[in-house]
Scaffold this active site. Structure first.
Site, mmCIF file in Angstrom:
data_model
loop_
_atom_site.group_PDB
_atom_site.id
_atom_site.type_symbol
_atom_site.label_atom_id
_atom_site.label_comp_id
_atom_site.label_asym_id
_atom_site.label_seq_id
_atom_site.Cartn_x
_atom_site.Cartn_y
_atom_site.Cartn_z
ATOM 1 N N SER A 44 -11.730 5.065 -0.205
ATOM 2 C CA SER A 44 -11.577 5.343 1.220
ATOM 3 C C SER A 44 -11.059 6.748 1.431
ATOM 4 C CB SER A 44 -10.599 4.344 1.842
ATOM 5 O OG SER A 44 -11.085 3.057 1.625
ATOM 6 N N ARG B 112 -13.637 -14.411 0.655
ATOM 7 C CA ARG B 112 -12.457 -13.637 0.260
ATOM 8 C C ARG B 112 -11.281 -14.533 -0.026
ATOM 9 N NH1 ARG B 112 -14.977 -11.138 4.191
ATOM 10 N NH2 ARG B 112 -14.541 -8.997 3.639
ATOM 11 N N CYS C 88 0.840 -1.192 0.000
ATOM 12 C CA CYS C 88 0.000 0.000 0.000
ATOM 13 C C CYS C 88 0.874 1.240 0.000
ATOM 14 C CB CYS C 88 -0.915 0.009 1.213
ATOM 15 S SG CYS C 88 -2.080 1.378 1.122
ATOM 16 N N CYS D 247 -2.656 4.085 6.766
ATOM 17 C CA CYS D 247 -3.767 4.579 7.579
ATOM 18 C C CYS D 247 -3.652 4.060 9.008
ATOM 19 C CB CYS D 247 -5.094 4.134 6.980
ATOM 20 S SG CYS D 247 -5.278 4.726 5.296
ATOM 21 N N THR E 176 -12.006 -1.529 -4.345
ATOM 22 C CA THR E 176 -11.927 -0.699 -3.146
ATOM 23 C C THR E 176 -10.524 -0.121 -3.135
ATOM 24 O OG1 THR E 176 -13.495 -2.101 -1.974
ATOM 25 C CG2 THR E 176 -12.186 -0.633 -0.629
ATOM 26 N N ARG F 283 -14.893 -8.141 -6.109
ATOM 27 C CA ARG F 283 -14.304 -6.867 -5.701
ATOM 28 C C ARG F 283 -12.812 -7.064 -5.533
ATOM 29 N NH1 ARG F 283 -15.719 -2.173 -3.962
ATOM 30 N NH2 ARG F 283 -17.927 -2.687 -3.830
ATOM 31 N N ASP G 70 0.255 -14.897 31.685
ATOM 32 C CA ASP G 70 0.711 -13.701 30.986
ATOM 33 C C ASP G 70 -0.020 -13.531 29.653
ATOM 34 O OD1 ASP G 70 2.335 -11.476 30.448
ATOM 35 O OD2 ASP G 70 3.605 -12.698 29.153
ATOM 36 N N CYS H 95 -14.705 -15.951 6.367
ATOM 37 C CA CYS H 95 -15.267 -14.851 7.159
ATOM 38 C C CYS H 95 -14.172 -13.844 7.460
ATOM 39 C CB CYS H 95 -15.861 -15.388 8.453
ATOM 40 S SG CYS H 95 -16.449 -14.078 9.541
ATOM 41 N N CYS I 202 -5.370 0.893 10.123
ATOM 42 C CA CYS I 202 -5.206 -0.298 9.289
ATOM 43 C C CYS I 202 -3.801 -0.867 9.342
ATOM 44 C CB CYS I 202 -5.584 0.058 7.856
ATOM 45 S SG CYS I 202 -5.280 -1.226 6.642
HETATM 46 N N1 GTP Z 1 -18.173 -7.586 8.999
HETATM 47 C C1 GTP Z 1 -17.818 -7.440 7.742
HETATM 48 N N2 GTP Z 1 -17.501 -6.231 7.303
HETATM 49 C C2 GTP Z 1 -17.163 -6.129 6.023
HETATM 50 C C3 GTP Z 1 -17.127 -7.201 5.141
HETATM 51 N N3 GTP Z 1 -16.766 -6.751 3.938
HETATM 52 C C4 GTP Z 1 -16.575 -5.458 4.064
HETATM 53 N N4 GTP Z 1 -16.828 -5.063 5.319
HETATM 54 C C5 GTP Z 1 -16.783 -3.727 5.884
HETATM 55 O O1 GTP Z 1 -17.110 -2.842 4.881
HETATM 56 C C6 GTP Z 1 -16.106 -1.872 4.762
HETATM 57 C C7 GTP Z 1 -15.995 -1.411 3.346
HETATM 58 O O2 GTP Z 1 -15.682 -2.453 2.536
HETATM 59 P P1 GTP Z 1 -15.711 -2.339 0.980
HETATM 60 O O3 GTP Z 1 -14.430 -2.834 0.471
HETATM 61 O O4 GTP Z 1 -16.103 -0.983 0.587
HETATM 62 O O5 GTP Z 1 -16.771 -3.385 0.551
HETATM 63 P P2 GTP Z 1 -18.356 -3.563 0.682
HETATM 64 O O6 GTP Z 1 -18.900 -2.809 1.809
HETATM 65 O O7 GTP Z 1 -18.613 -5.006 0.659
HETATM 66 O O8 GTP Z 1 -18.823 -2.924 -0.633
HETATM 67 P P3 GTP Z 1 -20.221 -2.925 -1.409
HETATM 68 O O9 GTP Z 1 -20.029 -3.827 -2.535
HETATM 69 O O10 GTP Z 1 -20.368 -1.534 -1.821
HETATM 70 O O11 GTP Z 1 -21.285 -3.375 -0.486
HETATM 71 C C8 GTP Z 1 -14.874 -2.531 5.305
HETATM 72 O O12 GTP Z 1 -14.003 -1.657 5.849
HETATM 73 C C9 GTP Z 1 -15.454 -3.339 6.382
HETATM 74 O O13 GTP Z 1 -15.636 -2.510 7.484
HETATM 75 C C10 GTP Z 1 -17.465 -8.444 5.647
HETATM 76 O O14 GTP Z 1 -17.491 -9.440 4.978
HETATM 77 N N5 GTP Z 1 -17.796 -8.518 6.954
HETATM 78 C C1 SAM Z 2 -8.002 -2.354 3.893
HETATM 79 S S1 SAM Z 2 -8.645 -1.281 2.698
HETATM 80 C C2 SAM Z 2 -8.033 -1.931 1.210
HETATM 81 C C3 SAM Z 2 -8.390 -1.178 0.007
HETATM 82 C C4 SAM Z 2 -7.798 0.178 -0.115
HETATM 83 N N1 SAM Z 2 -6.443 0.291 0.215
HETATM 84 C C5 SAM Z 2 -8.618 1.221 0.615
HETATM 85 O O1 SAM Z 2 -8.108 1.811 1.566
HETATM 86 O O2 SAM Z 2 -9.764 1.396 0.243
HETATM 87 C C6 SAM Z 2 -10.358 -1.707 2.572
HETATM 88 C C7 SAM Z 2 -11.278 -0.977 3.497
HETATM 89 O O3 SAM Z 2 -11.072 -1.393 4.807
HETATM 90 C C8 SAM Z 2 -11.256 -0.305 5.652
HETATM 91 N N2 SAM Z 2 -10.570 -0.545 6.904
HETATM 92 C C9 SAM Z 2 -9.257 -0.780 7.093
HETATM 93 N N3 SAM Z 2 -8.986 -0.955 8.399
HETATM 94 C C10 SAM Z 2 -10.166 -0.829 9.049
HETATM 95 C C11 SAM Z 2 -10.546 -0.902 10.409
HETATM 96 N N4 SAM Z 2 -9.661 -1.125 11.352
HETATM 97 N N5 SAM Z 2 -11.823 -0.746 10.724
HETATM 98 C C12 SAM Z 2 -12.745 -0.517 9.753
HETATM 99 N N6 SAM Z 2 -12.459 -0.456 8.456
HETATM 100 C C13 SAM Z 2 -11.181 -0.590 8.102
HETATM 101 C C14 SAM Z 2 -10.665 0.834 4.858
HETATM 102 O O4 SAM Z 2 -11.136 2.057 5.251
HETATM 103 C C15 SAM Z 2 -11.121 0.497 3.478
HETATM 104 O O5 SAM Z 2 -12.369 1.092 3.228
HETATM 105 S S1 SF4 Z 3 -20.109 -13.682 8.593
HETATM 106 FE FE1 SF4 Z 3 -20.224 -11.577 9.316
HETATM 107 S S2 SF4 Z 3 -18.103 -11.028 9.807
HETATM 108 FE FE2 SF4 Z 3 -18.020 -12.903 8.626
HETATM 109 S S3 SF4 Z 3 -17.697 -12.164 6.548
HETATM 110 FE FE3 SF4 Z 3 -19.889 -12.373 6.799
HETATM 111 S S4 SF4 Z 3 -20.649 -10.398 7.469
HETATM 112 FE FE4 SF4 Z 3 -18.419 -10.404 7.710
HETATM 113 S S1 SF4 Z 4 -6.918 1.332 4.525
HETATM 114 FE FE1 SF4 Z 4 -6.238 0.962 2.461
HETATM 115 S S2 SF4 Z 4 -5.035 2.766 2.010
HETATM 116 FE FE2 SF4 Z 4 -5.198 2.708 4.185
HETATM 117 S S3 SF4 Z 4 -3.394 1.596 4.843
HETATM 118 FE FE3 SF4 Z 4 -5.055 0.146 4.688
HETATM 119 S S4 SF4 Z 4 -4.783 -0.703 2.688
HETATM 120 FE FE4 SF4 Z 4 -3.643 1.204 2.725
#
Ligand code: GTP
Ligand code: SAM
Ligand code: SF4
Ligand code: SF4
Length: 675
Positions: free
Chosen positions: A180, A325, A80, A84, A156, A123, A642, A335, A87
């Site tokens: 993001s 995934r 990346c 962030c 994303t 995605r 511990d 999950c 993350c």
């Molecule tokens: N609990 C849970 N949270 C998820 C999952 N996939 C995505 N998220 C949450 O959704 C946020 C945004 O993910 P995105 O990559 O935008 O994907 P998305 O929400 O599935 O996207 P859409 O296709 O627009 O619904 C992540 O940061 C997670 O917080 C999932 O499978 N389980």
């Molecule tokens: C890990 S990033 C990967 C894709 C890309 N680099 C980006 O930032 O969109 C995917 C999504 O996970 C979210 N994300 C990462 N760490 C997170 C956390 N600790 N809690 C909630 N969402 C998180 C980010 O905001 C982003 O929307």
């Molecule tokens: S079971 Fe819940 S936490 Fe696990 S991937 Fe699906 S929505 Fe996310």
């Molecule tokens: S949320 Fe996306 S852009 Fe931010 S550190 Fe994680 S992977 Fe990189």
């Protein structure tokens, strides 16, 4: 023809029907009101037939809760260009060797396989997907799966370099972008991402909106992770953004992942966000969401855009989960919050002698498939089933069937081991320490009832200080150790006793100095000693996390075993007068034990269970090894303590004792048996 291609041809011949799947036929989805399936002949239930008969929607992708997984998230890189705070640690995460990462042909083959089974949405995520060098050819090839059932190809991204690739991506079939952005303030951007680049992200947003005005139809959402005290003040400006722009801004509850220093206090909940937004926009209205949405959608009446909330922490949406995934190193993760993973990469590569499938091998696979079909080569002729498809589907099916109903909640989730988000799909009691009353027998998890504990004074006085200060007054505290024969009770005054007794003490010389007893005249014999103790939990969660190896600090049982072995070897460094002994064997057994229901109801505990620790030490020597066994068991218990103390502060270490001693003059002694 390459050797690999030859193997593929042979495989396809063997599974005559396992080639290019038929054009996608959408079968009626399973419903609970559907008539029961007809009995099938034994022939048609063979693995091969199941593969052949699998049609969208496939049983392989349906879990035991009838959730159909038609949405696949693929992490295409671990890298990346931002850091962030929620993350990634500042220094980044350790990257896998490139050999371990999925190649583009491998991602395409896996995508094809999933699409052939009914996946309609893919995605691409990361890390940051746009930093993958061949992201465009990859998207073109996945985009070519559209005629075969793929409806959405989404990304994303952090948007930093998207503006440079966006047009080509849309041409390749990109249908949706989740971008993001956690702040609208360039300075705050630097704080939250530890990098600059706000203007570049803005450029990407502008380009998306521009393309959409020209009719590109890109589904566009902004993801904003809200952290208390960091960017919560930006919630209202983000809502304001939706006044004129047709954007969906989604506020995401901050989630715990390994290394992201999550705490409940930093999480700004869905309810708090709603309350805050309603304080300024009281008319905020809930919109109709789609069945599998991760977010709950709202709109301020009259605004062009929408706001959404991804409420993983306070209101899970697992009931309608349709997501699987694949991590960039090729593991299927069923999950987001589960740490169970199976390697699809390894199965795929088994077919290629464990080597990554490169473009050349992939081309021969494609060529062969086309020739077999009598087709002219065409890149859009897909899906192309992966080699080893049958086995892959079996493994996928088994993993999906093991998927749990929902993820753990707050209070548990933060203690579970999980990859850092960036390496996932980088989207992705018992009364505390039961006290025994004086004179009461103490319940002991390992051996039932323990004898009454010695008086507290004996346990709390410092043994070493006691020895060195033996001439001072009032040291009844170390009598337990010094008078282990029990022969010195109530003789003379406290002032006199230590000096008088010193002459008879084996570990104290005539002058009163501590010394190590000479064992030079003893004959070496084989000696074994076993010691036991237990760590009792007040909270069953701790035991469960240990048992399932999900404790955040790591493998508790494994680490404790090593600690016990190391401690046994260092006993003479800790116990002042112990001889250094060349140990011939040390073994630690740690067994998690649940509290039987009836026991927990009897004593009012929540049935936290315990870990029984048994340390066995052996040597061929002149002195016994019970101190080594006791030290080993203690160190293992302390290590368990511990590693679990963050989850259970009410643990009690108890029952430390020798249960077996063998060898030497006194022969064999077993706890509870007459000598
Ligand atoms: N609990 C849970 N949270 C998820 C999952 N996939 C995505 N998220 C949450 O959704 C946020 C945004 O993910 P995105 O990559 O935008 O994907 P998305 O929400 O599935 O996207 P859409 O296709 O627009 O619904 C992540 O940061 C997670 O917080 C999932 O499978 N389980
Ligand atoms: C890990 S990033 C990967 C894709 C890309 N680099 C980006 O930032 O969109 C995917 C999504 O996970 C979210 N994300 C990462 N760490 C997170 C956390 N600790 N809690 C909630 N969402 C998180 C980010 O905001 C982003 O929307
Ligand atoms: S079971 Fe819940 S936490 Fe696990 S991937 Fe699906 S929505 Fe996310
Ligand atoms: S949320 Fe996306 S852009 Fe931010 S550190 Fe994680 S992977 Fe990189």
């Amino acid at each position: 023809m390459t050797a690999a291609a030859l193997r593929y041809a042979t495989q396809r011949l063997r599974f005559g029907t396992l080639h290019l799947p038929p054009p996608p036929i959408r079968l009626a989805l399973r419903s609970s009101s559907a008539p029961p399936a007809q009995p099938v002949s034994p022939l048609s239930t063979s693995r091969r037939d199941r593969v052949r008969e699998a049609r969208p929607f496939s049983d392989f992708l349906t879990d035991t809760f009838d959730r159909q997984h038609d949405y696949l998230r693929i992490s295409v890189t671990e890298r990346c260009n931002l850091r962030c705070v929620y993350c990634m640690p500042e220094e980044g995460v350790p990257l896998s060797p490139s050999q371990d990462l999925l190649t583009t042909p491998e991602i395409v083959l896996l995508s094809s396989l999933f699409v052939s089974q009914g996946v309609t949405k893919i995605r691409l995520t990361g890390g940051e997907p746009t930093v993958r060098r061949d992201i465009l050819p990859l998207m073109q090839q996945i985009g070519a799966l559209r005629p075969h059932g793929l409806r959405e190809l989404c990304l994303t991204t952090n948007g930093l370099s998207l503006h440079r690739k966006l047009d080509a991506m849309v041409e390749a079939g990109l249908t949706g972008v989740n971008l993001s952005l956690d702040t609208l303030d360039p300075w705050q951007f630097q704080i939250m991402t530890r990098r600059s680049g706000f203007a570049a992200v803005q450029k990407s947003i502008d380009r998306i909106l521009e393309l959409n005005r020209a009719g590109a139809g890109i589904k566009f959402k902004i993801n904003c992770v809200v952290m208390r005290g960091v960017n919560d003040r930006e919630i209202l400006p983000f809502v304001e953004l939706t006044r004129d722009k047709d954007i969906e801004v989604r506020f995401i509850e901050y989630m715990p992942f390994d290394g992201n220093k999550w705490s409940k206090g930093k999480m700004f909940s869905y309810q708090e966000m709603l309350d805050l937004i309603r304080s300024k926009f009281p008319d905020l209205q809930r919109g109709a969401g789609l069945k599998n949405d991760t977010s709950k959608t709202y709109q301020v009446p009259g605004f062009a855009g929408k706001v959404g909330f991804v409420t993983s922490m306070t209101h899970n949406f697992c009931g309608t989960c349709n997501r699987l995934r694949i991590t960039s190193d090729g593991n299927l993760k069923v999950c987001l919050f589960g740490n169970t993973e199976v390697s699809l990469r390894d199965i795929l590569r088994q077919w290629n002698n464990g080597q990554p499938i490169d473009q050349e091998v992939f081309e021969s696979i494609k060529q062969l498939a086309m020739n077999e079909e009598g087709l002219s080569p065409s890149p859009s002729r897909a899906p192309l089933l992966a080699p080893n498809s049958e086995r892959l589907l079996d493994i996928i099916g088994m993993a999906v069937k093991r998927k749990k109903a929902k993820h753990a909640g707050i209070g548990q989730l933060e203690h579970m081991k999980n990859r850092p988000m960036i390496l996932i799909d980088p989207t992705a009691s018992a009364p505390q320490g039961r006290q025994s009353q004086p004179g009461q027998q103490q319940w002991h998890p390992v051996g039932g009832v323990l004898p009454n504990p010695p008086p507290t004074s004996m346990l709390t006085k410092n043994f070493v200080t006691g020895l060195l200060n033996h001439t001072s007054t009032g040291h009844s505290g170390y009598q337990l150790r010094l008078f282990s024969t029990g022969a010195r009770q109530n003789r003379g005054s406290e002032e006199e006793k230590p000096v008088a007794d010193a002459q008879k003490l084996t570990h104290v010389s005539e002058s009163g100095a501590a010394h190590m007893v000479s064992i030079s005249s003893k004959v070496p014999t084989s000696r074994v000693a076993t010691a036991k103790c237990a760590v009792r939990f007040s909270d069953l969660l701790a035991l469960t996390l240990v048992r399932e190896n999900q404790m955040k600090k790591g493998d508790v049982l494994g680490v404790a075993r090593v600690a016990g072995i190391m401690a046994a070897k260092r006993t003479p460094d800790i116990i002042p007068l112990c001889h250094p002994i060349a140990l011939t064997h040390v073994r630690l057994d740690l067994t998690p034990v649940d509290t039987p229901q009836e026991d927990s109801s009897k004593d009012g505990s929540s049935g936290g269970g315990w870990i029984e620790i048994t340390a066995t030490v052996a040597c061929d020597g002149k002195t016994g090894v019970e101190m080594e066994a006791l030290t080993a068991a203690s160190a293992a218990a302390l290590t368990v303590y511990d590693m679990c103390k963050a989850v259970d502060k009410g643990m009690v270490i108890e029952g430390l004792r020798v249960v077996l001693k063998e060898g030497g003059k006194s022969g064999r002694w077993v706890e509870g048996k007459p000598a």
